[in-house]
Write a protein that holds these residues in place. Structure first.
Motif, short mmCIF file in Angstrom:
data_model
loop_
_atom_site.label_atom_id
_atom_site.label_comp_id
_atom_site.label_asym_id
_atom_site.label_seq_id
_atom_site.Cartn_x
_atom_site.Cartn_y
_atom_site.Cartn_z
N LYS A 53 0.82 -1.21 0.00
CA LYS A 53 0.00 0.00 0.00
C LYS A 53 0.86 1.27 0.00
O LYS A 53 0.64 2.17 -0.80
N SER A 54 1.82 1.33 0.92
CA SER A 54 2.65 2.54 1.02
C SER A 54 3.48 2.72 -0.24
O SER A 54 3.63 3.83 -0.75
N THR A 55 4.01 1.61 -0.76
CA THR A 55 4.83 1.68 -1.98
C THR A 55 3.99 2.17 -3.15
O THR A 55 4.43 3.02 -3.93
N LEU A 56 2.76 1.67 -3.25
CA LEU A 56 1.88 2.11 -4.33
C LEU A 56 1.56 3.60 -4.19
O LEU A 56 1.61 4.35 -5.17
N LEU A 57 1.28 4.03 -2.97
CA LEU A 57 0.95 5.44 -2.75
C LEU A 57 2.13 6.33 -3.14
O LEU A 57 1.95 7.36 -3.80
N MET A 58 3.35 5.94 -2.71
CA MET A 58 4.53 6.74 -3.03
C MET A 58 4.83 6.72 -4.53
O MET A 58 5.34 7.68 -5.08
N LEU A 60 2.47 6.43 -6.95
CA LEU A 60 1.50 7.27 -7.68
C LEU A 60 1.69 8.74 -7.36
O LEU A 60 1.27 9.61 -8.12
N ALA A 61 2.38 9.03 -6.21
CA ALA A 61 2.66 10.42 -5.85
C ALA A 61 3.99 10.90 -6.43
O ALA A 61 4.37 12.04 -6.24
N GLY A 62 4.72 10.01 -7.12
CA GLY A 62 5.98 10.41 -7.73
C GLY A 62 7.16 10.42 -6.78
O GLY A 62 8.20 11.00 -7.09
N VAL A 71 3.27 5.84 -14.94
CA VAL A 71 2.46 6.60 -13.98
C VAL A 71 2.18 7.97 -14.57
O VAL A 71 3.09 8.68 -14.97
N ARG A 72 0.90 8.32 -14.64
CA ARG A 72 0.50 9.61 -15.15
C ARG A 72 -0.26 10.33 -14.05
O ARG A 72 -1.15 9.77 -13.43
N LEU A 73 0.11 11.57 -13.81
CA LEU A 73 -0.54 12.36 -12.78
C LEU A 73 -0.92 13.69 -13.40
O LEU A 73 -0.05 14.35 -14.00
N LEU A 170 -4.33 14.75 -3.30
CA LEU A 170 -3.94 14.67 -1.89
C LEU A 170 -3.84 13.19 -1.54
O LEU A 170 -4.80 12.44 -1.74
N VAL A 171 -2.67 12.76 -1.07
CA VAL A 171 -2.53 11.36 -0.66
C VAL A 171 -2.17 11.30 0.81
O VAL A 171 -1.46 12.16 1.32
#
Ligand code: ADP
Ligand code: MG
Length: 249
Positions: A53-58, A60-62, A71-73, A170-171
């Protein structure tokens, strides 16, 4: 979400893979994650400890770069940016809240909140930081150092810092994990209030299923893969009035 993907989405991941460690110790942490999140959507990310979870969040947040996949933001392919470009892009478009607050201990609450704006060269950094502290109910605490604040207050400062530059995304990674239930509920109300008032996209890692269900959608990870991705089974509850008293019109 209607089959839209890619550039229209606030966040779009395509077959993202990430491994850490070398040789026999190499661990596959994300094993092919594809995920589209629409602008303004709130997504709860759940799953057992160690599921990524944390790895995915980081990612997607770049803050983490994948080995494979895209990854596109906010329409930007993060893989096309160098480190400086990525840092600048994050500063403008992403706000991040951590479980353990991550405030700078030698800076006051106001200085902590102003920091992202100062780094971006904004001239009105302190005025905007003051307004943001007031919006999280901490107008009177601007001159206090983190050690002089309770956990809940420190997390409010961290939320103000995350939102001060007006990010589209916002993550938050277990933002209530170090707080008692009541204080944590106040932080969650604050995050959902900001999401509603400012139209931000919210991605929230939590192992509190009740909390995840306040999101529009719950994505469940196991061993680095998405195992379910569904609209929350109870309607998203919108908090009556979060503790934004000072900023309310
Ligand atoms: P979660 O947030 O769901 O608990 P994490 O994203 O923190 O999961 O971690 C996923 C997996 O990656 C875990 O098995 C963890 O041990 C491993 N991991 C995290 N960081 C590293 C690292 N720097 N090197 C090797 N393995 C790591
Ligand atoms: Mg984690």
């Amino acid at each position: 979400m209607g089959g839209k993907s890619g550039p229209d989405m606030a966040i779009s991941l395509a077959d993202v893979q990430l491994s850490l460690g070398a040789g026999a110790a190499r661990v596959h942490i994300l094993r092919g994650i594809s995920l589209d999140i629409a602008a303004g959507e709130a997504v709860g990310l759940v799953g057992p400890s160690g599921s990524g979870k944390s790895t995915l969040l980081m990612t997607l947040a770049g803050l983490e770069r994948p080995d494979k996949g895209r990854v596109r933001l906010a329409g930007q392919d993060l893989g096309a940016l160098d480190e400086d470009g990525l840092a600048r892009f994050r500063g403008r478009h992403v706000g991040i809240v951590f479980q353990s607050f991550h405030l700078v201990p030698t800076m006051t609450a106001l200085e902590n909140v102003a920091l992202p704006l100062e780094l971006a060269g904004a001239e009105d950094a302190f005025a905007r930081a003051e307004a943001e502290l007031a919006a999280v109910g901490l107008r009177e605490r601007a001159g206090h150092y983190p050690a002089q604040l309770s956990g809940g207050e420190q997390q409010r400062v961290a939320v103000a810092r995350a939102i001060v530059a007006g990010p589209a995304v916002l993550v938050a990674d277990e933002p209530t994990g170090n707080l008692d239930e009541r204080t944590g509920a106040g932080i969650v109300d604050l995050l959902f209030g900001l999401r509603r008032d400012r139209g931000a996209t919210l991605v929230l890692v939590t192992h509190d299923l009740g909390l995840a269900r306040r999101c529009d959608r719950v994505v469940r990870l196991r061993s680095g893969r998405i195992v379910t991705d569904a609209e929350a089974d109870t309607p998203p509850s919108i908090p009556a009035t979060p503790a934004l008293g000072a900023a309310a019109p």
